[in-house]
Enzyme design. Structure first.
Site, PDB file in Angstrom:
ATOM      1  N   HIS A   1      -7.426  -5.514  -0.407  1.00  0.00           N
ATOM      2  CA  HIS A   1      -6.215  -4.706  -0.437  1.00  0.00           C
ATOM      3  C   HIS A   1      -5.040  -5.355   0.287  1.00  0.00           C
ATOM      4  O   HIS A   1      -3.959  -4.777   0.333  1.00  0.00           O
ATOM      5  CB  HIS A   1      -6.529  -3.343   0.209  1.00  0.00           C
ATOM      6  CG  HIS A   1      -5.488  -2.304  -0.014  1.00  0.00           C
ATOM      7  ND1 HIS A   1      -5.042  -1.931  -1.279  1.00  0.00           N
ATOM      8  CD2 HIS A   1      -4.769  -1.535   0.867  1.00  0.00           C
ATOM      9  CE1 HIS A   1      -4.125  -0.987  -1.163  1.00  0.00           C
ATOM     10  NE2 HIS A   1      -3.929  -0.735   0.123  1.00  0.00           N
TER      11      HIS A   1
ATOM     12  N   SER B   1       0.827  -1.207   0.000  1.00  0.00           N
ATOM     13  CA  SER B   1       0.000   0.000   0.000  1.00  0.00           C
ATOM     14  C   SER B   1       0.861   1.257   0.000  1.00  0.00           C
ATOM     15  O   SER B   1       1.712   1.429  -0.874  1.00  0.00           O
ATOM     16  CB  SER B   1      -0.966  -0.047   1.188  1.00  0.00           C
ATOM     17  OG  SER B   1      -1.986   0.909   1.073  1.00  0.00           O
TER      18      SER B   1
ATOM     19  N   ASP C   1     -10.065  -4.305  -5.779  1.00  0.00           N
ATOM     20  CA  ASP C   1      -9.457  -3.616  -4.643  1.00  0.00           C
ATOM     21  C   ASP C   1     -10.058  -2.209  -4.585  1.00  0.00           C
ATOM     22  O   ASP C   1      -9.803  -1.391  -5.475  1.00  0.00           O
ATOM     23  CB  ASP C   1      -7.944  -3.553  -4.815  1.00  0.00           C
ATOM     24  CG  ASP C   1      -7.215  -2.906  -3.646  1.00  0.00           C
ATOM     25  OD1 ASP C   1      -7.875  -2.299  -2.782  1.00  0.00           O
ATOM     26  OD2 ASP C   1      -5.971  -3.005  -3.605  1.00  0.00           O
TER      27      ASP C   1
END
Length: 267
Positions: free
Chosen positions: A245, A95, A217
């Site tokens: 995610h 991320s 996602d």
């Protein structure tokens, strides 16, 4: 300052193996890697850590001045490499850590051999010619909700971010991880995450790069993965048959396979 204790660094795997540095995302800590780290440690020297302000890091080392921008997290990465005398590091960022890795590689290019980005997003806000997945109003509402009731926000958002409603235990784990973070620190990290724009930095990446995305996602939709792939010359885009995610939790075997396949081609 002792960087090893500051960032709660742990190291596993053969001492003479290539180095894999795993960097967690917002609201998480190194525990998020527990389902992939043992398999990776069969072939790599796996280094995990907690960003200052997360997990079991030294919270006294946190300051808004440093961690109010992604540069502070990139500095953590570089300082960890320097403290352990790491070279030719294969960086794996989840991320927002994907962008911290991009900045770290630009700051200390000699340290890194490759970048792997899991669910990366250089900018979450839609703009002219760019689809980040959220309007500016969406992000404002998200941050306002987080800042007014962080625990409530965590309970509502974590299952959505995890994206596996048929496996509620995964959403509960992410909720617990979010809730373990100091709300004051989480507010700053959230603003750093969701308001940053690192699109121009992508074109500076000069090491082999894997862009690893899930088929669905809500945080980093496939349009963003395609953008990152197009912006980084010679990068590889792999779409996992997984949702959410956090594929290192929801699809650990596929995540390990994608990373090892990519790094095998670099050797």
């Amino acid at each position: 300052m002792d960087i090893v204790s500051r960032n709660n660094i742990t190291v596993t795997g053969p001492e003479d193996a290539p180095v894999l540095l795993l960097a967690h995302g917002f609201g998480c800590d190194q525990n998020m890697w527990r389902l992939v780290a043992p398999a990776l440690a069969e072939s790599f020297r796996v280094v995990m850590f907690d960003y200052v302000g997360s997990g079991r890091s030294d919270l006294s080392a946190w300051s808004e001045a440093r961690y109010g921008s992604l540069d502070g997290y990139a500095r953590d990465v570089v300082e960890i490499c320097e403290a352990l005398d790491l070279r030719d590091v294969h960086f794996v960022g989840h991320s927002v850590s994907s962008m911290a890795g991009v900045l770290a590689a630009a700051t200390a290019p000699g340290l890194f051999a490759s970048l792997t980005m899991i669910g990366p997003s250089p900018c979450y806000v839609d703009g002219p010619g760019y689809q980040g997945g959220f309007s500016a109003e969406d992000i404002d509402e998200l941050l306002e909700s987080l800042e007014s009731n962080y625990l409530g926000w965590s309970a509502a958002m974590a299952p959505v971010i995890m994206g596996n409603p048929d496996r509620p235990e995964l959403g509960e784990e992410l909720t617990n991880s979010f809730c373990a973070t100091d709300p004051a620190i989480a507010r700053v990290f959230a603003r750093t995450t969701f308001l940053s724009d690192s699109r121009d930095d992508l074109r500076k990446v000069s090491v082999p790069t894997l862009v690893l995305e899930c088929s669905q996602d809500v945080i980093a939709p496939r349009e963003v993965g395609a953008y990152v792939h197009a912006a980084i010359p010679g990068s590889r885009l792999v779409t996992l048959d997984a949702t959410g995610h956090c594929p290192q939790l929801s699809a650990p075997e596929a995540t390990v396979a994608a990373i090892t396949d990519f790094l095998g081609d670099q050797s």
